[in-house]
Design an enzyme around this catalytic site. Sequence first.
Site, PDB file in Angstrom:
ATOM      1  N   SER A  22       0.818  -1.221   0.000  1.00  0.00           N
ATOM      2  CA  SER A  22       0.000   0.000   0.000  1.00  0.00           C
ATOM      3  C   SER A  22       0.853   1.272   0.000  1.00  0.00           C
ATOM      4  O   SER A  22       0.311   2.371  -0.097  1.00  0.00           O
ATOM      5  CB  SER A  22      -0.958  -0.009   1.204  1.00  0.00           C
ATOM      6  OG  SER A  22      -0.258  -0.236   2.405  1.00  0.00           O
ATOM      7  N   ASN A 110      -2.496  -2.485  12.925  1.00  0.00           N
ATOM      8  CA  ASN A 110      -3.954  -2.306  12.872  1.00  0.00           C
ATOM      9  C   ASN A 110      -4.416  -1.080  13.660  1.00  0.00           C
ATOM     10  O   ASN A 110      -5.236  -0.287  13.182  1.00  0.00           O
ATOM     11  CB  ASN A 110      -4.667  -3.558  13.379  1.00  0.00           C
ATOM     12  CG  ASN A 110      -4.364  -4.777  12.514  1.00  0.00           C
ATOM     13  OD1 ASN A 110      -3.750  -4.636  11.455  1.00  0.00           O
ATOM     14  ND2 ASN A 110      -4.784  -5.943  12.958  1.00  0.00           N
ATOM     15  N   THR A 155     -39.957  26.306 -11.443  1.00  0.00           N
ATOM     16  CA  THR A 155     -40.240  24.924 -11.046  1.00  0.00           C
ATOM     17  C   THR A 155     -40.454  24.202 -12.367  1.00  0.00           C
ATOM     18  O   THR A 155     -40.964  24.801 -13.328  1.00  0.00           O
ATOM     19  CB  THR A 155     -41.501  24.788 -10.160  1.00  0.00           C
ATOM     20  OG1 THR A 155     -42.625  25.236 -10.921  1.00  0.00           O
ATOM     21  CG2 THR A 155     -41.404  25.632  -8.891  1.00  0.00           C
ATOM     22  N   HIS A 156     -40.051  22.933 -12.425  1.00  0.00           N
ATOM     23  CA  HIS A 156     -40.111  22.143 -13.664  1.00  0.00           C
ATOM     24  C   HIS A 156     -39.355  22.830 -14.807  1.00  0.00           C
ATOM     25  O   HIS A 156     -39.692  22.636 -15.975  1.00  0.00           O
ATOM     26  CB  HIS A 156     -41.559  21.887 -14.111  1.00  0.00           C
ATOM     27  CG  HIS A 156     -42.456  21.464 -13.000  1.00  0.00           C
ATOM     28  ND1 HIS A 156     -42.582  20.150 -12.591  1.00  0.00           N
ATOM     29  CD2 HIS A 156     -43.257  22.180 -12.160  1.00  0.00           C
ATOM     30  CE1 HIS A 156     -43.436  20.071 -11.583  1.00  0.00           C
ATOM     31  NE2 HIS A 156     -43.851  21.304 -11.286  1.00  0.00           N
ATOM     32  N   SER A 277     -13.267  27.072 -27.797  1.00  0.00           N
ATOM     33  CA  SER A 277     -13.322  25.885 -28.650  1.00  0.00           C
ATOM     34  C   SER A 277     -12.179  25.959 -29.656  1.00  0.00           C
ATOM     35  O   SER A 277     -11.833  27.035 -30.139  1.00  0.00           O
ATOM     36  CB  SER A 277     -14.666  25.861 -29.378  1.00  0.00           C
ATOM     37  OG  SER A 277     -14.556  25.094 -30.561  1.00  0.00           O
ATOM     38  N   LYS A 283     -16.958  30.617 -29.222  1.00  0.00           N
ATOM     39  CA  LYS A 283     -17.409  29.924 -28.015  1.00  0.00           C
ATOM     40  C   LYS A 283     -16.682  30.344 -26.749  1.00  0.00           C
ATOM     41  O   LYS A 283     -15.492  30.638 -26.762  1.00  0.00           O
ATOM     42  CB  LYS A 283     -17.223  28.410 -28.192  1.00  0.00           C
ATOM     43  CG  LYS A 283     -18.073  27.841 -29.302  1.00  0.00           C
ATOM     44  CD  LYS A 283     -19.402  27.343 -28.819  1.00  0.00           C
ATOM     45  CE  LYS A 283     -19.184  26.027 -28.140  1.00  0.00           C
ATOM     46  NZ  LYS A 283     -20.379  25.294 -27.896  1.00  0.00           N
ATOM     47  N   ASN A 285     -16.974  28.494 -23.114  1.00  0.00           N
ATOM     48  CA  ASN A 285     -17.671  27.373 -22.474  1.00  0.00           C
ATOM     49  C   ASN A 285     -17.503  27.371 -20.959  1.00  0.00           C
ATOM     50  O   ASN A 285     -16.422  27.664 -20.454  1.00  0.00           O
ATOM     51  CB  ASN A 285     -17.143  26.045 -23.039  1.00  0.00           C
ATOM     52  CG  ASN A 285     -17.384  25.930 -24.538  1.00  0.00           C
ATOM     53  OD1 ASN A 285     -18.403  26.398 -25.038  1.00  0.00           O
ATOM     54  ND2 ASN A 285     -16.435  25.337 -25.242  1.00  0.00           N
ATOM     55  N   GLU A 290     -19.027  22.702 -15.538  1.00  0.00           N
ATOM     56  CA  GLU A 290     -19.300  21.354 -16.059  1.00  0.00           C
ATOM     57  C   GLU A 290     -18.441  20.325 -15.344  1.00  0.00           C
ATOM     58  O   GLU A 290     -18.886  19.199 -15.073  1.00  0.00           O
ATOM     59  CB  GLU A 290     -19.061  21.319 -17.566  1.00  0.00           C
ATOM     60  CG  GLU A 290     -20.132  22.090 -18.329  1.00  0.00           C
ATOM     61  CD  GLU A 290     -19.807  22.285 -19.797  1.00  0.00           C
ATOM     62  OE1 GLU A 290     -20.687  22.731 -20.537  1.00  0.00           O
ATOM     63  OE2 GLU A 290     -18.665  22.007 -20.216  1.00  0.00           O
ATOM     64  N   TYR A 317      -9.856  -6.723  12.111  1.00  0.00           N
ATOM     65  CA  TYR A 317      -9.202  -6.227  10.907  1.00  0.00           C
ATOM     66  C   TYR A 317      -9.173  -7.284   9.812  1.00  0.00           C
ATOM     67  O   TYR A 317      -8.944  -8.465  10.067  1.00  0.00           O
ATOM     68  CB  TYR A 317      -7.757  -5.780  11.227  1.00  0.00           C
ATOM     69  CG  TYR A 317      -7.045  -5.272   9.988  1.00  0.00           C
ATOM     70  CD1 TYR A 317      -7.221  -3.966   9.553  1.00  0.00           C
ATOM     71  CD2 TYR A 317      -6.237  -6.117   9.223  1.00  0.00           C
ATOM     72  CE1 TYR A 317      -6.605  -3.505   8.400  1.00  0.00           C
ATOM     73  CE2 TYR A 317      -5.617  -5.665   8.076  1.00  0.00           C
ATOM     74  CZ  TYR A 317      -5.804  -4.361   7.665  1.00  0.00           C
ATOM     75  OH  TYR A 317      -5.205  -3.915   6.522  1.00  0.00           O
ATOM     76  N   GLN A 322      -7.713  -2.183   3.669  1.00  0.00           N
ATOM     77  CA  GLN A 322      -6.693  -1.361   3.014  1.00  0.00           C
ATOM     78  C   GLN A 322      -7.298  -0.597   1.825  1.00  0.00           C
ATOM     79  O   GLN A 322      -6.752   0.414   1.382  1.00  0.00           O
ATOM     80  CB  GLN A 322      -5.540  -2.266   2.565  1.00  0.00           C
ATOM     81  CG  GLN A 322      -4.407  -1.551   1.884  1.00  0.00           C
ATOM     82  CD  GLN A 322      -3.174  -2.431   1.775  1.00  0.00           C
ATOM     83  OE1 GLN A 322      -2.496  -2.687   2.754  1.00  0.00           O
ATOM     84  NE2 GLN A 322      -2.891  -2.904   0.565  1.00  0.00           N
ATOM     85  N   LYS A 325      -8.456   3.556   1.426  1.00  0.00           N
ATOM     86  CA  LYS A 325      -7.669   4.789   1.248  1.00  0.00           C
ATOM     87  C   LYS A 325      -7.783   5.469  -0.102  1.00  0.00           C
ATOM     88  O   LYS A 325      -7.978   6.683  -0.178  1.00  0.00           O
ATOM     89  CB  LYS A 325      -6.201   4.503   1.552  1.00  0.00           C
ATOM     90  CG  LYS A 325      -5.999   4.184   3.015  1.00  0.00           C
ATOM     91  CD  LYS A 325      -4.591   3.842   3.370  1.00  0.00           C
ATOM     92  CE  LYS A 325      -4.588   3.153   4.715  1.00  0.00           C
ATOM     93  NZ  LYS A 325      -5.317   1.843   4.693  1.00  0.00           N
TER      94      LYS A 325
HETATM   95  N1  ARG Z   1      -1.544  -1.278   4.927  1.00  0.00           N
HETATM   96  C1  ARG Z   1      -2.468  -1.788   5.871  1.00  0.00           C
HETATM   97  C2  ARG Z   1      -3.817  -1.052   5.719  1.00  0.00           C
HETATM   98  O1  ARG Z   1      -3.818  -0.016   5.159  1.00  0.00           O
HETATM   99  C3  ARG Z   1      -1.969  -1.561   7.248  1.00  0.00           C
HETATM  100  C4  ARG Z   1      -2.472  -2.523   8.251  1.00  0.00           C
HETATM  101  C5  ARG Z   1      -1.879  -3.860   7.994  1.00  0.00           C
HETATM  102  N2  ARG Z   1      -2.244  -4.792   8.976  1.00  0.00           N
HETATM  103  C6  ARG Z   1      -2.085  -6.112   8.789  1.00  0.00           C
HETATM  104  N3  ARG Z   1      -2.423  -6.870   9.746  1.00  0.00           N
HETATM  105  N4  ARG Z   1      -1.642  -6.589   7.683  1.00  0.00           N
HETATM  106  O2  ARG Z   1      -4.841  -1.513   6.115  1.00  0.00           O
END
Ligand code: ARG
Length: 457
Positions: A22, A110, A155-156, A277, A283, A285, A290, A317, A322, A325
Amino acid sequence: MALWGGRFSTGPDEAFKQFNDSLPFDYQLAEQDIIGSVAWAGALKQVNVLNQQEYDDLVAALNKLLDEVKANPQAVAVAGHEDIHSYVESALIDKVGDLAKKLHTGRSRNDQVATDFRLWCRDTAEHILEAIAELKGEFIALAERELGTILPGYTHLQRAQPVLFSHWCMAYVEMLERDESRLSDAKNRMNYCPLGSGALAGTAYPIDRQTLAEGLGFTGATRNSLDAVSDRDFVVELLSCASISMIHLSRMAEDLIFYNSGEAGFIELSDGVTSGSSLMPQKKNPDALELIRGKTGRVFGAFSAMMMTLKALPLAYNKDMQEDKEGLFDAMPTWLACIHMAQACIKGIKVNADKTLAAAKGGHSNATELADYLVAKGIPFREGHHIVGTLVQMAIAQGNNLEDLSLEQFKSVHSIFESDVYPVLEIDACIKARQALGGTSVEQVTSAIKYAKKNSK
Ligand code: ARG
């Protein structure tokens, strides 16, 4: 080097490593991971796992590392470690050798990642709250500037009743106030510290978790270790706040795209937020608007992806988590950029008050006033509604507005009409009549502006 090699006789396949790592995205948690580690070192000193000298050496090295990652965050992303926690530990070993290996005592990735991520979310929420406040300010300034401008209300997407342009501005201020309050609630709810929850069962060291939490700026410590390491409600809440706010921004964008169209011509956007454009030289825009409208889909996508990922995950966990993120790391800057861009659009708007007024006068948008006029003369509203409908048909047939009908024409539909009908049909009278709380009269809009200004201090 991985943090967990002892039990294994070979290393991971290259393809699995790439799939599992990660660091290419969680490098964004580098600062939070280091700050959390400094706090954890303090907790370990408090339970005599570290002596004063060891603590001082570790903290000095962590602070040095903090400067380094701040100076070049991208270098962390490509360092090849499994995740940000592995990176920080290995960078610390490079600086202080074996001492660094003591820092993970009683801690798990964790509880570490849950803490880092909450810290990141809290900081991000603060930036977004500032941006929303600025956008609100911009709407309020426009409302003050355009207090005399009359806009057709729809409205509408049919012209319905005239409103003040400022009333339109203040509608968005209301939405933004709710966005603000939702986000600050979410921020308060997420502000509890999981550190010291261990892998899932709690830590075996007698850490004072409350002091640890407060040191990191949290309101307090989380109360259940199983929940603390597996809760990602705060991510869902943040993405939900973002999604609702993006709905508002997309509606604003849509309104303005329409107002800016050649057909309406109510406003002109500044050159700074429009583009041309490559083929059609005439134009201009409304790309910024948008894109705000378009990016809304992307933020909703991150929200629903997070919900799907968490659904039916067993405690505690799991590596699925993971996946929390990348969606958030994309959605939050997207939301922030849209707020900033909305502000730039609002700031540069030129309102064409002649056009908005002419449009508000057309479309028979004073028909309700006429029905109210009949009510004042003792005719039940439903009957008045019907009479006015007949008059509208008459006006349409002669290609005119209601106020252009002659008194004879009025009287041909109902004898109760007198010449006092004409002032009622004036557009200012339509606005002026809306005096009850929340209406579009100048008095009400002025007090809405006052309220909003007081509220944003
Ligand atoms: N990279 C992991 C995450 O974002 C970190 C936690 C990892 N924990 C584990 N027991 N492998 O969730």
